[in-house]
Design a protein around this motif. Structure first.
Motif, PDB file in Angstrom:
ATOM      1  N   ARG A   1       0.829  -1.203   0.000  1.00  0.00           N
ATOM      2  CA  ARG A   1       0.000   0.000   0.000  1.00  0.00           C
ATOM      3  C   ARG A   1       0.864   1.253   0.000  1.00  0.00           C
ATOM      4  NH1 ARG A   1      -4.887   1.406  -1.806  1.00  0.00           N
ATOM      5  NH2 ARG A   1      -5.700   3.204  -0.673  1.00  0.00           N
TER       6      ARG A   1
ATOM      7  N   GLU B   1       0.702   4.253  -2.872  1.00  0.00           N
ATOM      8  CA  GLU B   1       0.467   5.655  -2.557  1.00  0.00           C
ATOM      9  C   GLU B   1       1.646   6.526  -2.984  1.00  0.00           C
ATOM     10  OE1 GLU B   1      -2.310   6.819  -1.624  1.00  0.00           O
ATOM     11  OE2 GLU B   1      -3.290   4.891  -1.264  1.00  0.00           O
TER      12      GLU B   1
ATOM     13  N   ASN C   1      -6.801   4.647  -7.645  1.00  0.00           N
ATOM     14  CA  ASN C   1      -6.519   4.005  -6.356  1.00  0.00           C
ATOM     15  C   ASN C   1      -7.785   3.458  -5.717  1.00  0.00           C
ATOM     16  OD1 ASN C   1      -3.816   4.580  -6.604  1.00  0.00           O
ATOM     17  ND2 ASN C   1      -3.899   6.426  -5.339  1.00  0.00           N
TER      18      ASN C   1
END
Length: 294
Positions: A75, A79, A128
């Motif tokens: 993750r 990001e 996302n």
């Protein structure tokens, strides 16, 4: 004895740890070239600013491939990749276009560049959200921001070629054409138009062989004649998704509507069943309200 203990405490990083760091290293390299492109555009070196954005796009493709092949996607990496892409494929191409053409176009010409950056940020945020916890498919929803950014970045080297000067420069469409191109790219990034991903490479299936041919053509074109090849390739990719969506939209047929044969019927027609009386309706309503016997 103490020295031996210190050596034992300093363990070499495992291969697993190195592999985990590699995607983030590619992402930071993407950021490096994106920032360098901004500095180069500010200094008036538009050609190298465009190539630096292309280099950032190559690293962006590599970090995703390495993360998927090694199974080290996190993750944090996703990001970080999105934040870097906003700079490399949003801010850097927008400032390149601003310093190249829009800085002398008026007081509010920068708003066009701002609109493009907003479209890139919203495109990445939507990606996302839609891709979180879902299996990857072979299509993007909306034009990918790296493709849009590299299309803008490859414009200036293409505009300096002899072919462009001999065939298209006389139209004098640089300012108007860039305005239309940036707005169209911004709209396509936020649209629901499907764009294909790179096909997988292989030699055991027709799809794998097709993917190998596509990668080889892009690699050879990018190495042998990047000024002539990359900008038309970006326009072709942009037009392909738009043309495909248009054709599919025209081929969709509306669902047939059932036609009800409405006829005036005589109230005294003996062939029709008698209508329910109010008494029978009330009796059935009372029966539905009574509790069932246990």
């Amino acid at each position: 004895m103490v020295l031996r203990q210190n050596r034992e405490g300093l363990r070499r990083p495992s291969i697993r740890q190195v592999v985990v760091v590699m995607p983030s290293a590619f992402t930071l390299g993407n950021l490096f070239f994106g920032f360098w492109a901004i500095v180069s555009a500010f200094n008036g070196n538009f050609r190298w600013a465009g190539w630096f954005i292309v280099f950032a796009g190559i690293l962006d493709m590599l970090d995703g491939r390495v993360a998927r092949l090694s199974g080290t996607g996190t993750r944090f990496g996703a990001e970080l990749d999105s934040l870097v892409d906003v700079i490399s494929f949003g801010v850097a191409p927008a400032l390149l276009m601003y310093f190249l053409d829009f800085s002398n176009a008026g007081r509010f010409a920068w708003i066009l560049c701002y609109i493009y950056v907003v479209a890139v940020a919203l495109r990445l945020a939507r990606f996302n959200v839609l891709s979180a916890g879902k299996p990857s498919t072979g299509w993007f929803t909306g034009m990918p921001s790296p493709a849009a950014g590299m299309t803008l970045a490859a414009y200036y080297p293409f505009s300096q070629t002899n072919w462009y000067r001999a065939s298209l420069a006389y139209l004098d469409l640089q300012h108007e054409g860039l305005v239309v191109l940036m707005l169209l790219l911004a709209v396509l990034m936020l649209s629901n138009v499907k764009y294909p991903k790179f096909p997988p490479i292989g030699i055991r299936s027709a799809r794998g062989i097709f993917g190998l041919v596509v990668h080889l053509v892009i690699l050879l074109g990018g190495l042998l004649a990047p000024e002539y090849f990359l900008f038309p390739l970006g326009l072709f990719y942009m037009t392909f998704g738009l043309a495909r969506a248009t054709v599919l939209g025209l081929m969709e047929r509306p669902e047939p509507v059932a036609i009800v044969d409405e006829r005036l019927v005589d109230a005294h027609d003996s062939t029709l069943p008698p209508p329910l009386s109010h008494e029978r309706r009330g009796r059935w309503g009372d029966r539905r309200q009574e509790p069932d016997d246990l």
